[in-house]
Design an enzyme around this catalytic site. Structure first.
Site, PDB file in Angstrom:
ATOM      1  N   LYS A  68       0.833  -1.208   0.000  1.00 56.20           N
ATOM      2  CA  LYS A  68       0.000   0.000   0.000  1.00 56.20           C
ATOM      3  C   LYS A  68       0.873   1.266   0.000  1.00 56.20           C
ATOM      4  CE  LYS A  68      -3.560   2.759   0.511  1.00 56.20           C
ATOM      5  NZ  LYS A  68      -4.530   3.053  -0.550  1.00 56.20           N
ATOM      6  N   LYS A  75      -0.374  11.352   5.793  1.00 53.38           N
ATOM      7  CA  LYS A  75      -0.058  10.185   6.642  1.00 53.38           C
ATOM      8  C   LYS A  75       0.637   9.102   5.820  1.00 53.38           C
ATOM      9  CE  LYS A  75      -3.266   7.371   6.709  1.00 53.38           C
ATOM     10  NZ  LYS A  75      -4.001   6.151   6.463  1.00 53.38           N
TER      11      LYS A  75
HETATM   12  P1  NAD Z   1     -12.745   8.408   7.246  1.00 57.04           P
HETATM   13  O1  NAD Z   1     -12.137   9.409   8.153  1.00 57.04           O
HETATM   14  O2  NAD Z   1     -13.822   8.832   6.300  1.00 57.04           O
HETATM   15  O3  NAD Z   1     -13.355   7.188   8.119  1.00 57.04           O
HETATM   16  C1  NAD Z   1     -12.785   6.737   9.312  1.00 57.04           C
HETATM   17  C2  NAD Z   1     -13.924   6.495  10.283  1.00 57.04           C
HETATM   18  O4  NAD Z   1     -13.388   5.940  11.497  1.00 57.04           O
HETATM   19  C3  NAD Z   1     -14.646   7.789  10.688  1.00 57.04           C
HETATM   20  O5  NAD Z   1     -16.035   7.658  10.382  1.00 57.04           O
HETATM   21  C4  NAD Z   1     -14.390   7.896  12.196  1.00 57.04           C
HETATM   22  O6  NAD Z   1     -15.499   8.438  12.904  1.00 57.04           O
HETATM   23  C5  NAD Z   1     -14.145   6.449  12.563  1.00 57.04           C
HETATM   24  N1  NAD Z   1     -13.396   6.287  13.810  1.00 57.04           N
HETATM   25  C6  NAD Z   1     -12.248   6.909  14.186  1.00 57.04           C
HETATM   26  N2  NAD Z   1     -11.859   6.475  15.397  1.00 57.04           N
HETATM   27  C7  NAD Z   1     -12.781   5.552  15.791  1.00 57.04           C
HETATM   28  C8  NAD Z   1     -12.930   4.757  16.958  1.00 57.04           C
HETATM   29  N3  NAD Z   1     -12.041   4.816  17.961  1.00 57.04           N
HETATM   30  N4  NAD Z   1     -14.008   3.922  17.024  1.00 57.04           N
HETATM   31  C9  NAD Z   1     -14.894   3.849  16.019  1.00 57.04           C
HETATM   32  N5  NAD Z   1     -14.814   4.606  14.886  1.00 57.04           N
HETATM   33  C10 NAD Z   1     -13.763   5.436  14.781  1.00 57.04           C
HETATM   34  O7  NAD Z   1     -11.540   7.726   6.467  1.00 57.04           O
HETATM   35  P2  NAD Z   1     -11.612   6.845   5.126  1.00 57.04           P
HETATM   36  O8  NAD Z   1     -11.397   7.731   3.957  1.00 57.04           O
HETATM   37  O9  NAD Z   1     -12.803   5.939   5.186  1.00 57.04           O
HETATM   38  O10 NAD Z   1     -10.247   6.010   5.306  1.00 57.04           O
HETATM   39  C11 NAD Z   1     -10.152   4.932   6.224  1.00 57.04           C
HETATM   40  C12 NAD Z   1      -8.821   4.222   5.982  1.00 57.04           C
HETATM   41  O11 NAD Z   1      -8.787   3.735   4.631  1.00 57.04           O
HETATM   42  C13 NAD Z   1      -7.601   5.137   6.146  1.00 57.04           C
HETATM   43  O12 NAD Z   1      -6.543   4.425   6.712  1.00 57.04           O
HETATM   44  C14 NAD Z   1      -7.301   5.550   4.718  1.00 57.04           C
HETATM   45  O13 NAD Z   1      -5.923   5.896   4.554  1.00 57.04           O
HETATM   46  C15 NAD Z   1      -7.682   4.298   3.955  1.00 57.04           C
HETATM   47  N6  NAD Z   1      -8.059   4.514   2.541  1.00 57.04           N
HETATM   48  C16 NAD Z   1      -8.899   5.519   2.190  1.00 57.04           C
HETATM   49  C17 NAD Z   1      -9.226   5.694   0.841  1.00 57.04           C
HETATM   50  C18 NAD Z   1     -10.154   6.813   0.381  1.00 57.04           C
HETATM   51  O14 NAD Z   1     -10.240   7.045  -0.847  1.00 57.04           O
HETATM   52  N7  NAD Z   1     -10.844   7.519   1.244  1.00 57.04           N
HETATM   53  C19 NAD Z   1      -8.713   4.839  -0.122  1.00 57.04           C
HETATM   54  C20 NAD Z   1      -7.881   3.799   0.276  1.00 57.04           C
HETATM   55  C21 NAD Z   1      -7.551   3.647   1.616  1.00 57.04           C
END
Ligand code: NAD
Length: 290
Positions: free
Chosen positions: A169, A237
């Protein structure tokens, strides 16, 4: 089909959980954000009141959380204390490889099977169930996770031991960041030269410079639409993860270093909550054009 405890229902987690429901799994989810719980219920899942409630009795636990502190808090703080021996924990967040390895070790001490399974393909891939999923961990656990992962992605590959998924990744993110930086430079050059950027990029998208970022993002970039998607903060990050992994592997990645600084500039200028395509604004700023 078994019960899945799903923690983290954000941009990625919400559509991923919905796809698991559509594939016939019972999904019980939790997120700190109440609106996210409403979206899970609307998709046919069950909203839980806490991490503990979501994962108790689950055969599979999936986490899709922002970064390693949240994964450590949820997994080491609750999940490993609550789930039964033999439970499969699939962490699909993008975090440092060494944290994935440490979590796998902590899981093994309690008889919990752990995989790191970060994803690529963005919100669209999550919605369409076409993610690329890179999986680190034991071969047998990968085989056990396959029916679940196949409901989320179309490219699902076991790439090595614990942490290897995160290294793949990191490689993905440095390539994507570099492409965004160069597409941004192309737009700046075209516009500063009086050439229509949209028309120019249409030509690029048909030649050797063709790539997915051009396919999916060139129109929104030229229109300066930067609604996330994937936030600059998250890419910042990920560039940090890539540079730290390079240091651990004792290699020099000079272009990654440069792109990391451009992403850091975007964050410092207050674009952290914008889509990573807002790297265009950073590149424009360098020439006083934003
Ligand atoms: P996001 O911030 O939209 O979602 C993360 C969720 O986790 C939030 O809704 C938040 O409220 C929740 N959260 C945080 N701490 C928590 C806890 N202690 N208990 C319960 N819920 C909790 O982020 P995202 O875009 O969905 O990304 C999530 C992961 O996937 C990240 O590591 C990101 O790097 C990765 N990712 C994102 C994408 C993208 O296009 N958005 C693509 C590939 C990978």
């Amino acid at each position: 089909m078994g019960t899945i405890g799903f923690i983290g229902l954000g941009v990625m987690g919400t559509p991923m959980a919905a796809n698991l429901v559509a594939a016939g799994h019972r999904v019980t989810g939790f997120d700190l954000d109440r609106d996210a719980l409403g979206r899970l219920a609307a998709a046919g899942g069950t909203a839980a009141a806490s991490v503990r409630d979501a994962v108790e009795g689950a055969e599979v636990v999936i986490t899709v959380l922002p970064d390693h502190p949240q994964v450590e808090e949820v997994v080491l703080g609750t999940v490993l204390d609550v789930v039964a021996e033999g439970t499969l924990l699939i962490d699909m967040s993008t975090i440092r490889p060494e944290t994935s390895a440490a979590i796998a070790e902590a899981g093994a001490e309690r008889g919990v099977r752990v995989l790191d399974a970060p994803v690529s393909g963005g919100q669209t891939g999550a919605e369409q169930g076409t993610l690329s999923i890179m999986v680190g961990g034991a071969e047998a656990d990968f085989a056990a996770a396959r029916p679940v992962l196949d409901a989320l992605g179309t490219t699902v590959v076991h790439v090595g031991p614990h942490g290897a998924g995160q290294v793949v990744k990191a490689a993905n993110q440095l390539v994507v960041g570099g492409i965004y930086a160069l597409v941004s430079e192309a737009i700046v050059l075209l516009e500063a030269s009086g050439v229509d950027a949209g028309t120019g990029l249409d030509v690029l998208a048909g030649g050797l410079a063709a790539n997915r970022v051009l396919d999916l993002k060139r129109h929104s970039m030229v229109a300066r639409e930067f609604r996330p998607g994937f936030r600059i903060d998250l890419h910042h990050k990920d560039m940090g993860i890539a540079l730290a992994a390079a240091r651990r592997a004792d290699v020099a990645l000079p272009v990654t270093g440069l792109v990391a600084q451009l992403v850091a500039a975007g964050r410092a200028r207050g674009y952290g909550a914008l889509d990573h395509s807002a790297l265009l604004t950073v590149v424009e700023n360098l020439s006083g054009r934003a």
